[in-house]
Design a protein around this motif. Structure first.
Motif, short mmCIF file in Angstrom:
data_model
loop_
_atom_site.label_atom_id
_atom_site.label_comp_id
_atom_site.label_asym_id
_atom_site.label_seq_id
_atom_site.Cartn_x
_atom_site.Cartn_y
_atom_site.Cartn_z
N TRP A 124 0.80 -1.22 0.00
CA TRP A 124 0.00 0.00 0.00
C TRP A 124 0.83 1.28 0.00
N HIS A 125 2.17 1.15 -0.04
CA HIS A 125 3.00 2.36 -0.04
C HIS A 125 4.15 2.20 -1.04
N PRO A 126 4.46 3.24 -1.82
CA PRO A 126 5.48 3.09 -2.87
C PRO A 126 6.91 3.08 -2.36
N HIS A 127 7.16 3.51 -1.12
CA HIS A 127 8.53 3.58 -0.59
C HIS A 127 8.74 2.52 0.49
N PRO A 128 9.99 2.05 0.66
CA PRO A 128 10.29 1.14 1.76
C PRO A 128 10.06 1.83 3.10
N LEU A 129 9.65 1.06 4.09
CA LEU A 129 9.32 1.59 5.41
C LEU A 129 10.35 1.13 6.43
N LEU A 130 10.46 1.93 7.48
CA LEU A 130 11.36 1.61 8.59
C LEU A 130 10.52 1.13 9.76
N ARG A 131 10.87 -0.02 10.30
CA ARG A 131 10.15 -0.55 11.47
C ARG A 131 10.83 0.01 12.71
N LEU A 132 10.09 0.84 13.49
CA LEU A 132 10.69 1.53 14.62
C LEU A 132 9.89 1.31 15.89
N THR A 133 10.60 1.34 17.01
CA THR A 133 9.99 1.42 18.33
C THR A 133 10.30 2.81 18.87
N PHE A 134 9.27 3.60 19.03
CA PHE A 134 9.46 4.97 19.49
C PHE A 134 9.49 5.00 21.02
N ARG A 135 10.35 5.84 21.55
CA ARG A 135 10.53 5.84 23.00
C ARG A 135 9.34 6.45 23.74
N ASP A 136 8.85 7.56 23.23
CA ASP A 136 7.83 8.28 24.00
C ASP A 136 6.49 8.35 23.28
N HIS A 181 -18.13 8.17 -8.12
CA HIS A 181 -16.95 7.34 -8.41
C HIS A 181 -16.41 6.75 -7.12
N ASN A 182 -15.68 5.66 -7.26
CA ASN A 182 -14.96 5.10 -6.13
C ASN A 182 -13.77 5.98 -5.78
N LEU A 183 -13.38 5.92 -4.53
CA LEU A 183 -12.24 6.69 -4.03
C LEU A 183 -11.09 5.73 -3.77
N LYS A 184 -9.89 6.10 -4.22
CA LYS A 184 -8.71 5.27 -4.05
C LYS A 184 -7.84 5.80 -2.91
N LEU A 185 -7.27 4.89 -2.14
CA LEU A 185 -6.41 5.26 -1.02
C LEU A 185 -5.02 5.66 -1.53
N LEU A 186 -4.56 6.84 -1.13
CA LEU A 186 -3.21 7.31 -1.43
C LEU A 186 -2.44 7.41 -0.13
N THR A 187 -1.15 7.08 -0.18
CA THR A 187 -0.33 7.10 1.04
C THR A 187 0.83 8.08 0.96
N ASP A 188 0.97 8.78 -0.16
CA ASP A 188 2.07 9.73 -0.28
C ASP A 188 1.56 11.14 -0.58
N GLY A 189 0.37 11.47 -0.07
CA GLY A 189 -0.16 12.81 -0.21
C GLY A 189 -0.99 13.00 -1.46
N ALA A 190 -1.69 14.14 -1.50
CA ALA A 190 -2.54 14.46 -2.65
C ALA A 190 -1.69 14.74 -3.88
N PRO A 191 -2.17 14.40 -5.05
CA PRO A 191 -1.41 14.67 -6.28
C PRO A 191 -1.20 16.17 -6.49
N ASP A 192 -0.22 16.50 -7.32
CA ASP A 192 0.12 17.91 -7.56
C ASP A 192 -0.99 18.66 -8.29
N TYR A 193 -1.85 17.94 -9.02
CA TYR A 193 -2.86 18.64 -9.81
C TYR A 193 -4.08 19.06 -8.98
N THR A 194 -4.08 18.74 -7.69
CA THR A 194 -5.17 19.16 -6.81
C THR A 194 -4.59 19.82 -5.58
N ASP A 195 -5.44 20.48 -4.80
CA ASP A 195 -4.94 21.08 -3.57
C ASP A 195 -4.76 20.00 -2.52
N LYS A 196 -4.19 20.38 -1.38
CA LYS A 196 -3.83 19.41 -0.35
C LYS A 196 -4.87 19.29 0.76
#
Length: 679
Positions: A124-136, A181-196
């Motif tokens: 579901w995401h185009p970039h590799p992810l980092l598996r982290l344990t956050f301290r706080d 129309h159906n809505l598609k899930l995006l994980t890297d933000g809104a496209p450049d051709y629309t506002d955010k």
């Protein structure tokens, strides 16, 4: 304001919000909500806060092996090269540094290294992810809740909790706000051709959103899954017909409040020529209490009155839109948005709730024309109207000010009782509504608990005197709780309004004392003129017989004057650009702090913090303060349990080591050498 202490940062971080946007000192991006560090004076995105609490293993960089890189939050050290030694760009306020090798690394280069460590691939995401344990803490972009474990994309700066991955099992949805129309899930933000922004709520859509590429329609996860806006609203308080959601951001004038352009898609009534409403205006209550008026006010559409001004902002009310009005007082009306502000309305809907008559009278009149006051119910009191000037030492039990020649009530039952009140102080209501609190304030007489400070002027208060108390244990002295909003003050030609000023970023200066007017203040935004509550409540005239037989008059500074003024009390120079007291007959000038001190309700025999005694400073030899080492010049000295003699609250706080004491402390002009110890 809530504060959070992060494991990799020694200071508490306050929540920061600005509708016009703030600049992140980590990435230079703009944001509306984030964190602010008062100690280091930096602001940071919620999306960049991870830099302050990710584990050390994630801070390694392949170009610098062997030494630990430390995150700096105040910029590169002085007299060092501020550039990143990897990419050559100038570093920002936040950077990584190796003190051993004198190496600087900017945030972007560190994120590149984190990208190299990311090896978790998700469909579901185009970039590799980092598996982290956050301290706080980490705020998940899917649920906006706080947990520890999750996935992080350094390139998008997106964090998702492990428990929220199930959201991505539905990469395409059908939603009632966009049925075409159906809505598609995006994980890297809104496209450049629309506002955010989300086209339903108007908020920034962040990384995760649902999108229709045909209509350029955005829907954030909050509106799509967590709390979707209902497509139709029935039985609202502001309108009798069904309201239908128009899922499109448009400019409009809201019929409920009369304001333009809302914060999201509007609701419309198709039966009433497309009457249009902000989303939050559809939830306006019908009957409420406001802290500017003692009667209930009711929502009315249209208002139907001409020429009225809002009782909160003093701006004109357009009678053709909805507003709140009082049925008992036809001249009292309020804009819908002003009446329902958090600092004006207590949040309670009173439609259908029976109105109770509040007992606010502080005394009852007896048959013999005496009164029985609630603060002195064991004896009756009589009114003295003869205009006899009493001695300076005879003080009112409520305001701890001299009775003087004012009309007063005195105890007429017992000759041994010295309880005495100004007539005006005796008439103070037991319960009052005031702009300082959305809920009613109650008058406290005897047991004030921990009310050793006023939450408006932020001054310490002696145990004597009356206080008004509100919710969250906030207390206000009689001077601050008597101010009207707006305030007409002789120092400025325009009305001064109650304002909530930020405690970070672009701070405003009080024109009276020159200090930062943080938190509650009174001001004229158009003229950039602000007063803190202490300066706004300084008496216009005061007597100080020890130094002058004439009344002293408050002077609002003399910026254009030349020469130096010297205070007759502490014999130090006065700053003529800030306020001071002067005698126009004798020409003397005095610091306002030297005249009034820095503790309210101060009197000989009084106490502060239940153990510090106030003693009169009337001996031939003035004692030495054991904190600043100066002769105590004021009317009183503080005796700290017989162990120390102190000249002021400032020196008392310094002696106790209360670095985080909430009061607004002013260094006495005779002890300026200590100023930076507390600052």
């Amino acid at each position: 304001m809530d504060k959070v202490l992060f494991s990799r940062h020694g200071h508490g971080l306050s929540f920061a919000y600005n509708e016009d946007g703030l600049k992140c000192d980590a990435c230079d991006g703009s944001f509306r909500a984030g964190r602010y560090c008062d100690g280091c004076k930096f602001t940071i995105h919620m999306r960049c806060v991870f830099l302050l609490y990710i584990k050390d293993k994630a801070l390694k960089h392949p170009s610098h092996v062997g030494h630990r890189l430390k995150l700096l939050t105040t910029g590169a050290p002085v007299h060092t090269d501020p550039r990143c030694h990897l990419c050559g760009k100038n570093t920002k306020r936040l950077l990584y540094r190796c003190s051993t090798c004198k190496l600087n690394l900017d945030i972007d280069c560190m994120l590149d290294a984190l990208c190299g460590q990311a090896h978790v691939n998700m469909p579901w995401h185009p970039h590799p992810l980092l598996r982290l344990t956050f301290r706080d803490l980490v705020q998940c972009e899917a649920c906006h809740r706080i947990q520890e474990d999750g996935y992080f994309c350094p390139r998008c700066r997106m964090a998702v909790h492990e428990d929220c991955v199930s959201v991505f099992e539905s990469p395409e949805i059908t939603h009632p706000s966009h049925v075409r129309h159906n809505l598609k899930l995006l994980t890297d933000g809104a496209p450049d051709y629309t506002d955010k922004t989300c086209h339903v709520c108007g908020d920034h859509s962040e990384n995760l959103l649902y999108h229709c590429d045909i209509c350029k329609f955005n829907l954030d996860l909050y509106c799509a899954i967590k709390e979707p806006r209902p497509f139709a609203l029935l039985d609202t308080k502001v309108h009798e017909h069904t309201l239908t959601l128009m899922p499109k951001l448009i400019s409009f004038v809201c019929d409920a409040c009369g304001r333009t352009k809302g914060e999201g898609a509007p609701y419309v009534c198709l039966q009433c020529d497309s009457m249009i409403f902000h989303q939050d205006c559809t939830q306006l209550p019908r009957v409420i209490n406001v802290n500017r008026h003692h009667h209930r006010v009711t929502y009315t559409y249209p208002l139907g009155h001409r020429g009225l001004k809002c009782g909160v902002c003093l701006e004109a009310i357009d009678w053709s839109y909805g507003a709140y009005s009082c049925s008992h007082c036809p001249n009292h009306a309020y804009h819908s948005r002003c009446a329902t502000r958090e600092d004006v309305w207590d949040g309670e809907e009173l439609d259908g709730v029976a109105e109770e008559v509040e007992d606010i009278e502080p005394f009852k009149v007896n048959d013999d024309n005496t009164i029985t006051h609630v603060a002195h119910d064991e004896h009756n009191m009589s009114l003295n109207e003869e205009g006899i000037a009493l001695e300076e030492s005879i003080l009112c039990e409520a305001c701890v000010g001299p009775i003087g020649s004012n009309t007063f009530y005195y105890c007429s039952t017992s000759d041994d009782c010295s309880f005495i009140l100004h007539e005006t102080c005796a008439s103070l209501p037991k319960i009052k509504r005031h702009f300082l609190s959305p809920k009613p304030l109650s008058l406290d007489f005897y047991s004030r608990g921990d009310a050793d400070k006023c939450h408006a002027c932020r001054q310490g208060c002696c145990d004597d005197g009356f206080m008004y108390s509100g919710e969250n244990h906030n207390s206000f002295d009689l001077l601050c709780s008597s101010i009207t909003d707006p305030l007409t003050h002789g120092s400025h030609p325009h009305p001064l309004f109650f304002l909530e000023l930020p405690s970070y970023g672009d701070l405003k200066k009080c024109r009276g004392c020159g200090m930062d007017a943080q938190g509650a203040a009174l001001g004229c935004s158009k003229c950039d003129f602000y007063l803190d509550f202490r300066c706004a409540t300084l008496p216009l005239t005061v007597r100080l017989h020890r130094y002058d037989d004439h009344p002293l008059t408050l002077c609002y500074g003399e910026e254009a004057s030349s020469g130096k003024y010297w205070c007759d009390v502490c014999e130090r120079e006065t700053n003529r650009e800030t306020w001071f007291y002067t005698c126009y007959d004798c020409g003397v000038t005095l610091h306002d702090l030297c005249v009034l001190g820095d503790i309210r309700y101060a009197k000989a025999g009084g106490k502060f913090d239940n153990q510090v005694d106030f003693l009169p400073n009337d001996t031939s030899s003035r004692p030495l303060c054991e904190t600043c080492g100066c002769r105590c010049p004021g009317r009183f000295i503080l005796d700290d349990c017989g162990d120390q003699i102190l000249c002021s609250l400032y020196c008392f706080i310094l002696a106790r080591g209360w670095k985080d004491y909430w009061c607004k402390l002013r260094c006495p002009p005779w002890a300026l050498a200590l100023q930076y110890i507390v600052d």
